[in-house]
Scaffold this motif. Structure first.
Motif, PDB file in Angstrom:
ATOM      1  N   VAL A 193       0.815  -1.214   0.000  1.00  0.00           N
ATOM      2  CA  VAL A 193       0.000   0.000   0.000  1.00  0.00           C
ATOM      3  C   VAL A 193       0.849   1.264   0.000  1.00  0.00           C
ATOM      4  O   VAL A 193       0.337   2.359  -0.217  1.00  0.00           O
ATOM      5  CB  VAL A 193      -0.967   0.018   1.204  1.00  0.00           C
ATOM      6  N   LEU A 194       2.146   1.127   0.266  1.00  0.00           N
ATOM      7  CA  LEU A 194       3.048   2.278   0.261  1.00  0.00           C
ATOM      8  C   LEU A 194       4.451   1.796  -0.067  1.00  0.00           C
ATOM      9  O   LEU A 194       4.956   0.872   0.558  1.00  0.00           O
ATOM     10  CB  LEU A 194       3.049   2.971   1.631  1.00  0.00           C
ATOM     11  N   ASN A 195       5.067   2.442  -1.059  1.00  0.00           N
ATOM     12  CA  ASN A 195       6.456   2.165  -1.413  1.00  0.00           C
ATOM     13  C   ASN A 195       7.133   3.510  -1.608  1.00  0.00           C
ATOM     14  O   ASN A 195       6.864   4.216  -2.579  1.00  0.00           O
ATOM     15  CB  ASN A 195       6.547   1.327  -2.682  1.00  0.00           C
ATOM     16  N   VAL A 196       7.992   3.879  -0.675  1.00  0.00           N
ATOM     17  CA  VAL A 196       8.580   5.210  -0.697  1.00  0.00           C
ATOM     18  C   VAL A 196      10.019   5.130  -0.204  1.00  0.00           C
ATOM     19  O   VAL A 196      10.359   4.288   0.619  1.00  0.00           O
ATOM     20  CB  VAL A 196       7.748   6.182   0.175  1.00  0.00           C
ATOM     21  N   SER A 197      10.860   6.008  -0.753  1.00  0.00           N
ATOM     22  CA  SER A 197      12.253   6.082  -0.319  1.00  0.00           C
ATOM     23  C   SER A 197      12.536   7.459   0.259  1.00  0.00           C
ATOM     24  O   SER A 197      11.972   8.465  -0.185  1.00  0.00           O
ATOM     25  CB  SER A 197      13.201   5.798  -1.490  1.00  0.00           C
ATOM     26  N   PHE A 198      13.427   7.481   1.240  1.00  0.00           N
ATOM     27  CA  PHE A 198      13.816   8.704   1.917  1.00  0.00           C
ATOM     28  C   PHE A 198      15.314   8.916   1.739  1.00  0.00           C
ATOM     29  O   PHE A 198      16.097   7.968   1.836  1.00  0.00           O
ATOM     30  CB  PHE A 198      13.515   8.613   3.414  1.00  0.00           C
ATOM     31  N   LEU A 199      15.708  10.153   1.493  1.00  0.00           N
ATOM     32  CA  LEU A 199      17.117  10.531   1.506  1.00  0.00           C
ATOM     33  C   LEU A 199      17.410  11.071   2.895  1.00  0.00           C
ATOM     34  O   LEU A 199      16.890  12.125   3.296  1.00  0.00           O
ATOM     35  CB  LEU A 199      17.402  11.586   0.441  1.00  0.00           C
ATOM     36  N   VAL A 200      18.241  10.339   3.645  1.00  0.00           N
ATOM     37  CA  VAL A 200      18.464  10.621   5.060  1.00  0.00           C
ATOM     38  C   VAL A 200      19.939  10.895   5.297  1.00  0.00           C
ATOM     39  O   VAL A 200      20.805  10.205   4.742  1.00  0.00           O
ATOM     40  CB  VAL A 200      18.012   9.416   5.924  1.00  0.00           C
ATOM     41  N   ASP A 201      20.236  11.892   6.114  1.00  0.00           N
ATOM     42  CA  ASP A 201      21.626  12.132   6.498  1.00  0.00           C
ATOM     43  C   ASP A 201      22.191  10.877   7.150  1.00  0.00           C
ATOM     44  O   ASP A 201      21.538  10.249   7.996  1.00  0.00           O
ATOM     45  CB  ASP A 201      21.716  13.297   7.489  1.00  0.00           C
ATOM     46  N   ARG A 202      23.418  10.527   6.768  1.00  0.00           N
ATOM     47  CA  ARG A 202      24.023   9.319   7.316  1.00  0.00           C
ATOM     48  C   ARG A 202      24.045   9.362   8.848  1.00  0.00           C
ATOM     49  O   ARG A 202      23.816   8.353   9.516  1.00  0.00           O
ATOM     50  CB  ARG A 202      25.438   9.157   6.751  1.00  0.00           C
ATOM     51  N   GLY A 203      24.320  10.522   9.409  1.00  0.00           N
ATOM     52  CA  GLY A 203      24.369  10.639  10.856  1.00  0.00           C
ATOM     53  C   GLY A 203      23.017  10.508  11.528  1.00  0.00           C
ATOM     54  O   GLY A 203      22.946  10.259  12.735  1.00  0.00           O
ATOM     55  N   ALA A 204      21.932  10.686  10.763  1.00  0.00           N
ATOM     56  CA  ALA A 204      20.581  10.573  11.319  1.00  0.00           C
ATOM     57  C   ALA A 204      19.933   9.243  10.982  1.00  0.00           C
ATOM     58  O   ALA A 204      18.757   9.020  11.311  1.00  0.00           O
ATOM     59  CB  ALA A 204      19.713  11.720  10.794  1.00  0.00           C
ATOM     60  N   HIS A 205      20.691   8.350  10.374  1.00  0.00           N
ATOM     61  CA  HIS A 205      20.123   7.099   9.888  1.00  0.00           C
ATOM     62  C   HIS A 205      19.554   6.241  11.017  1.00  0.00           C
ATOM     63  O   HIS A 205      18.425   5.727  10.923  1.00  0.00           O
ATOM     64  CB  HIS A 205      21.197   6.320   9.109  1.00  0.00           C
ATOM     65  N   GLU A 206      20.306   6.085  12.094  1.00  0.00           N
ATOM     66  CA  GLU A 206      19.834   5.237  13.190  1.00  0.00           C
ATOM     67  C   GLU A 206      18.602   5.828  13.861  1.00  0.00           C
ATOM     68  O   GLU A 206      17.672   5.096  14.242  1.00  0.00           O
ATOM     69  CB  GLU A 206      20.952   5.018  14.204  1.00  0.00           C
TER      70      GLU A 206
END
Length: 248
Positions: A193-206
């Motif tokens: 029902v949802l397929n989405v990608s996020f661009l996330v800062d490496r330092g904020a990944h966890e």
């Protein structure tokens, strides 16, 4: 090894050093090299004849991109991108070098996180408790069992599960979007029902993953979340124009 063009793995900054023990697709594995122009370079190897999406080659492609992304910004190519020759790649780098450099700057320090949401298939008991229509159809199927009654109940359950998952997907998207630089919708996936990608800062990944996991834990009876990360930033770049090998 005779070749059928130049296999293109990625665009990287021109000063990128390739991993010494990394290799490319093909059997035997093709040696890697770079084609440089200005501020950017293409990571390439000779393309083997009759390349197919074999597990060995898929893993070699994926592992190389991940190792490159661990060391710096990368514009990753999908598996099977082949240019006719090095001159074609060089011309493309010359024509689009400024755009590639800007894209590398855009994804620098970031990773891709892919999120897929599916209906929670283990939530039937909760659904029956909370949904009056489902309870009524269940009771009718018990009183008068038969194909039509079972079909109506099954369709209603599938619809209700999907609706609950869709609403949960909207909520998790609202919660996670502020934690990302960019968001990109992915292609339709059966049952998803949802397929989405996020661009996330490496330092904020966890922190991003932890937030998603808390949401998943709190909404198990509404949605199943599948998170894949960290990934090279496939969804946030454009690739080198090239033909995709047949059979992939």
């Amino acid at each position: 090894m005779s070749t059928a063009g130049v296999y293109v793995y990625a665009i990287v900054p021109t000063d990128t050093v390739l991993p010494a023990d990394a290799s490319g697709v093909g059997g035997p594995a093709a040696p890697l090299r770079t084609i440089r122009h200005g501020r950017v370079a293409a990571v390439v190897s000779d393309a083997p004849h009759k390349l197919r999406a074999r597990r060995r080659d898929l893993l070699a492609h994926q592992e190389l991109l991940q190792r490159l992304a661990d060391d710096g910004p990368v514009l990753p190519m999908r598996f099977g991108m082949i240019a006719p020759d090095e001159d074609t790649v060089s011309r493309q780098l010359a024509d689009a070098g400024r755009d590639h450099a800007a894209a590398l700057e855009r994804v620098s320090g970031g990773v891709e996180v892919n999120l897929k949401a599916f209906p929670a298939q283990n939530a039937l008991a909760t659904l029956v408790t909370e949904d009056r229509k489902i309870r009524r159809l269940r009771d009718e199927a018990r009183r008068r069992p038969g194909y039509e009654a079972s079909l109506r109940l099954g369709e209603a359950v599938a619809f209700a599960l999907a609706a609950r998952a869709t609403e949960a997907g909207r909520r998790v998207l609202r919660e996670l979007t502020p934690l990302a630089r960019e968001v990109a919708a992915g292609p339709d996936v059966e049952g998803c029902v949802l397929n989405v990608s996020f661009l996330v800062d490496r330092g904020a990944h966890e922190r991003f993953r932890s937030t998603a996991q808390r949401f998943a834990d709190g909404h198990r009876e509404h949605v199943e979340l599948r998170l894949v990360s960290p990934l090279p930033c496939y969804s946030f770049v454009t690739g080198v124009p090239a033909r995709t090998t047949a059979g992939v």
